[in-house]
Design a protein around this motif. Structure first.
Motif, short mmCIF file in Angstrom:
data_model
loop_
_atom_site.label_atom_id
_atom_site.label_comp_id
_atom_site.label_asym_id
_atom_site.label_seq_id
_atom_site.Cartn_x
_atom_site.Cartn_y
_atom_site.Cartn_z
N VAL A 72 0.84 -1.19 0.00
CA VAL A 72 0.00 0.00 0.00
C VAL A 72 0.88 1.25 0.00
O VAL A 72 2.04 1.19 0.39
CB VAL A 72 -0.95 0.03 1.21
CG1 VAL A 72 -1.94 -1.11 1.16
CG2 VAL A 72 -0.18 0.00 2.51
N LYS A 73 0.31 2.37 -0.42
CA LYS A 73 1.06 3.61 -0.44
C LYS A 73 1.26 4.10 1.00
O LYS A 73 0.30 4.33 1.73
CB LYS A 73 0.32 4.68 -1.24
CG LYS A 73 1.09 5.96 -1.37
CD LYS A 73 0.38 6.96 -2.23
CE LYS A 73 1.22 8.22 -2.29
NZ LYS A 73 0.57 9.24 -3.10
N ILE A 79 5.04 -2.57 11.08
CA ILE A 79 4.50 -1.72 12.14
C ILE A 79 3.01 -1.41 11.94
O ILE A 79 2.21 -1.58 12.86
CB ILE A 79 5.33 -0.44 12.28
CG1 ILE A 79 6.75 -0.81 12.74
CG2 ILE A 79 4.68 0.54 13.24
CD1 ILE A 79 7.76 0.31 12.67
N VAL A 80 2.62 -0.99 10.75
CA VAL A 80 1.21 -0.64 10.51
C VAL A 80 0.29 -1.85 10.68
O VAL A 80 -0.70 -1.77 11.42
CB VAL A 80 1.03 0.02 9.13
CG1 VAL A 80 -0.44 0.17 8.77
CG2 VAL A 80 1.72 1.37 9.12
#
Length: 79
Positions: A12-13, A51-52
């Motif tokens: 993802v961006k 992390i996200v």
């Protein structure tokens, strides 16, 4: 196959932020990325990409947060 809480990481961006981590946590993220990559049939996943999804998973499974969020939403709807 190892039972990890994360699924393979989607591309993802990103939005860039700066975070300082203890060295021990960074080493654990490196290790986790290696295991996740190996189990997912891909190369090692960079720690920054973990992390996200880890934070999303944590928030999604935090019952206390969900309860507090519902309570806040209910209070706002009553106004």
């Amino acid at each position: 196959m190892t039972q990890l809480k994360l699924a393979p990481i989607k591309d993802v961006k990103p939005v860039k932020i700066t975070v300082e981590l203890p060295a021990s946590l960074y080493r654990d993220l490196v290790s986790y990325g290696e295991i996740l990559g190996r189990d997912g049939g891909q190369g090692s996943v960079e720690p920054v990409r973990l992390i996200v999804p880890m934070l999303e998973k944590f928030i999604a499974t935090d019952r206390g947060f969900a309860k507090a969020q519902r309570s806040t939403s209910n209070q706002q709807m009553r106004r």
